[in-house]
Design an enzyme around this catalytic site. Sequence first.
Site, PDB file in Angstrom:
ATOM      1  N   GLY A 513       0.879  -1.192   0.039  1.00 39.14           N
ATOM      2  CA  GLY A 513       0.016   0.163  -0.077  1.00 39.14           C
ATOM      3  C   GLY A 513       0.746   1.197  -0.026  1.00 39.14           C
ATOM      4  O   GLY A 513       1.938   1.204   0.247  1.00 39.14           O
ATOM      5  N   GLN A 514       0.076   2.368  -0.148  1.00 37.25           N
ATOM      6  CA  GLN A 514       0.821   3.434  -0.372  1.00 37.25           C
ATOM      7  C   GLN A 514       0.134   4.710   0.215  1.00 37.25           C
ATOM      8  O   GLN A 514      -1.096   4.809  -0.008  1.00 37.25           O
ATOM      9  CB  GLN A 514       1.194   3.867  -1.865  1.00 37.25           C
ATOM     10  CG  GLN A 514       2.285   5.103  -1.818  1.00 37.25           C
ATOM     11  CD  GLN A 514       2.773   5.308  -3.468  1.00 37.25           C
ATOM     12  OE1 GLN A 514       2.633   4.432  -4.087  1.00 37.25           O
ATOM     13  NE2 GLN A 514       3.615   6.606  -3.438  1.00 37.25           N
ATOM     14  N   GLY A 515       0.694   5.732   0.959  1.00 43.80           N
ATOM     15  CA  GLY A 515       0.244   6.828   1.356  1.00 43.80           C
ATOM     16  C   GLY A 515       0.966   7.921   1.393  1.00 43.80           C
ATOM     17  O   GLY A 515       2.169   8.012   0.827  1.00 43.80           O
ATOM     18  N   GLY A 516       0.623   9.339   1.760  1.00 44.53           N
ATOM     19  CA  GLY A 516       1.170  10.531   1.854  1.00 44.53           C
ATOM     20  C   GLY A 516       2.555  10.337   2.577  1.00 44.53           C
ATOM     21  O   GLY A 516       3.338  11.205   2.063  1.00 44.53           O
ATOM     22  N   PHE A 517       2.778   9.420   3.365  1.00 46.97           N
ATOM     23  CA  PHE A 517       4.132   9.369   4.200  1.00 46.97           C
ATOM     24  C   PHE A 517       5.103   8.335   3.773  1.00 46.97           C
ATOM     25  O   PHE A 517       5.849   8.116   4.514  1.00 46.97           O
ATOM     26  CB  PHE A 517       4.082   9.305   5.751  1.00 46.97           C
ATOM     27  CG  PHE A 517       3.443  11.045   6.069  1.00 46.97           C
ATOM     28  CD1 PHE A 517       4.137  11.912   6.223  1.00 46.97           C
ATOM     29  CD2 PHE A 517       2.115  11.091   6.816  1.00 46.97           C
ATOM     30  CE1 PHE A 517       3.799  13.280   6.337  1.00 46.97           C
ATOM     31  CE2 PHE A 517       1.644  12.212   7.122  1.00 46.97           C
ATOM     32  CZ  PHE A 517       2.550  13.640   6.988  1.00 46.97           C
ATOM     33  N   GLY A 518       4.619   7.638   2.838  1.00 48.96           N
ATOM     34  CA  GLY A 518       5.382   6.682   2.033  1.00 48.96           C
ATOM     35  C   GLY A 518       4.550   5.305   1.723  1.00 48.96           C
ATOM     36  O   GLY A 518       3.387   5.208   1.623  1.00 48.96           O
ATOM     37  N   VAL A 520       4.205   1.010   2.076  1.00 43.65           N
ATOM     38  CA  VAL A 520       4.317  -0.173   2.930  1.00 43.65           C
ATOM     39  C   VAL A 520       4.613  -1.555   2.108  1.00 43.65           C
ATOM     40  O   VAL A 520       3.905  -1.749   0.950  1.00 43.65           O
ATOM     41  CB  VAL A 520       3.074  -0.543   3.675  1.00 43.65           C
ATOM     42  CG1 VAL A 520       3.360  -1.747   4.655  1.00 43.65           C
ATOM     43  CG2 VAL A 520       3.059   0.567   4.516  1.00 43.65           C
ATOM     44  N   ASP A 631      -6.955   8.794  13.957  1.00 44.45           N
ATOM     45  CA  ASP A 631      -7.200   8.717  12.512  1.00 44.45           C
ATOM     46  C   ASP A 631      -7.745   7.268  12.481  1.00 44.45           C
ATOM     47  O   ASP A 631      -7.172   6.342  11.515  1.00 44.45           O
ATOM     48  CB  ASP A 631      -5.801   8.800  11.610  1.00 44.45           C
ATOM     49  CG  ASP A 631      -6.326   8.673  10.170  1.00 44.45           C
ATOM     50  OD1 ASP A 631      -7.411   9.290   9.910  1.00 44.45           O
ATOM     51  OD2 ASP A 631      -5.294   8.442   9.281  1.00 44.45           O
TER      52      ASP A 631
END
Length: 826
Positions: A513-518, A520, A631
């Site tokens: 997965g991917q998000g705003g802070f990096g 996984v 969150d």
Amino acid sequence: MGIFYFPCLLFLTMFSSYGFADITTSNPLSIRQTLSSPDGSFELGFFSPNSSQNRQYVGIWFKGVTPRVYVWVANRENPVTSSTANLTISSNGSLILLDDKQKTLWSSGEEVLTSNECRAQLSNSGNLVVIDNVTGTYLWQSFEHPTDTMLPLSSLMYDIPNNTRRVLTSWKSNTDPSPGEFLAELTPEVPPQGLVWKGSSPYWRSGPWVETRFSGIPEMDKTYVNPLKMVQDVVNGTGVLTFCALRNFDVSYIKLTSDGSVDIHRTNGDTTGWIKHFEGPLRSCDLYGTCGPYGLCMRSMSTPTCKCVRGFVPKSEDEWNSGNWTRGCVRRTELSPCQGNSSSTTQSKDTTDGFYRVANMKPPDAYELTSFGDAEQCRQGCLRNCSCSAFAYSNGIGCLVWNQELLDMVQFSEGGEFISIRLARSELAGSKRIKIIVFSTISLCVFIILVLATFCCWRYRLKQNGEARVAMEISEDSWKNNLKSQDVSGLNFFEMHTIQTATNDFSISNKLGQGGFGTVYKGKLKDGKEIAVKRLSSSSGEGTEEFMNELKLISKLQHRNLVRLLGYCIEGEEKILVYEFMVNKSLDTFLFDMKKKLEIDWPKRFNIIQGIARGLLYLHRDSFLRVVHRDLKASNILLDEKLNPKISDFGLARMFQGTQNQDNTNRVFGTLGYMSPEYVWTGTFSEKSDIYSFGVLMLEIISGKEISSFSCGEEDKNLLACAWESWSETGGVDLLDYDIADSESDSVEAVMRCVQIGLMCVQHQAMDRPNIKQVVTMLTSTMDLPKPKQPMFVLDTSDEDSLSLKSNDHKDLFSDDENIPAQEKP
């Protein structure tokens, strides 16, 4: 008295009772026999409320519904103590109860002239009636002699010319049907109101009737489908309040309980369980005269809070400050000398009395309806009346005036009526000259404050810019060295080459997965242990703070419903966190996938809800630090091999110590739809912020729909709106994901309970939401649940325009969902 049932003509067909063995002189009803209504809804027979055969009563109850509810009792004050007894009809048409010695224990009333051919039958509406076979006349009916319960078609009434009234009288206790100390009646005032007495003292009142509702019950707002119908004949001195059943529900009733509560219960015809639809009094402020004369009870507060209305002071300061408010308040300034019926225009405006208008009020008791035509005439009429202390004008009522002290005043957070209270002129705003002076002084002070604030802000920015330049020069290396030298207990420091080997050099095939802070990645260590690697982006400005926060925080937290951090890695610009690997990834991958959702049926979903709640309980109450996650959402709930939930991603979490229970931030991070209103608009967050997110998550788990994409009905209502509508109409059972719907009664009851708890968690005011300890208790017990308030849908995530508008209005506070660290999910 049959005329009092005609307001609900839709239900007259319920009186049909053909093909049914009736009670007659030759066919009495004896112990261990019962008599059913033709449709099987009700049953008449002997019963013992405390399971003792030594004291038996004749009563009517709902047939086949558990727990059993008794809706009428004949011999309340004279139970059967013998082993045999008969309910029969005398030769003159009276319904009588005889013991084994033929002694009359109860009778339906005086002897009447009949054709000597009578029968008693139980109708489909639950009304026991005695009928003359020849004329078809109703000689007697239980609906005209209620005990503690109203059924659809039954009524309360008063008839002044004939000096009769129909009231409810509570049981003495839950196991003793004899008359208790509470009595509920319809008052003959104009307009009428419902009043509950405790002995000889008023206990609770509904406020005057306004067209279709009682004005003192804020729950009866415009959205409430009122099951009551009022008919008042002022000329003939009669009034009738009829219960016409709850819309969309098969079975319902109103009961005056042994503790003085007026409850409305309902069921959809299910054989198990009752749902409480309404309860009054609901709060301490609802009790009669809580704050005494001229004392105002603030119902919006969780505990009764009294204050004197403007222009009044406590009658006894010592008693008032100690919480004893019963003596109320007195005027601080007496009214001007009474001018009788003279016109108020002949007096100076500085000496005549005026009115202070209070909104959202339950009208005080002891009101009188006048003939004044409009609001201004109502005001002038009160002003000319020496004894008038207040007035109210409502389009649904007209002009109400109060000629006595104002008692039982309650202010709601919304709803209610406007009340204008008479005060001396000096207690109001004052003269025009004073207004000008006050306004000028305030304006000057505000100007000075703005100038000083601007100067201080300028100086502060100069200082911050200088410090920031220095900090930037040393921060890149110092935070890494400091962190590396720390003893972070229980965590391993991984070398970069170990991480690269485990993830096949961060291969895209291992990306989870991917998000705003990096991003996984999945990895495997040399010993075969699988891990999840969160690689923070070097371009993320906020990543360092969140990385430090999560590393320090989660290393100290250990719970079976929290994801476990195994270690970390720092090398050059790389910032990496290493977690235990969750084979089933995150909850959203199951919940919002058309095929995989079938793998989590309702029992599994209920287990997930309970597991998340236990994890939150640890964070909020049981860990040595109080932690607010900030969150909580489906993508941050990981599932192990047995689908047990684990809360993850603590990058946005904050810690509280001691008695601190909330904090404030000038930057709002999170995911739209899950964030509580107070956090979105003011940056204030607390445990109750997590409770709001948990409530949204509960409703998503139940419905199988994501709040950001959910819509129902022609109006495209969002998840919260649909959940409220479902709970209001069906108790929430139809909110359950259709693909996994289960008709078993235990599942249905649990779903309805979870929907109600979810709605309690998403209430607009943080103070109205339960804490996590209360949520866990409600999830694991069968206790009665409070009624939630309707959510205020300030963030309609189903409306893209609405989202865009709100995001633009607060663009300095929000991050795009793509830039929120809560998106990573191993």
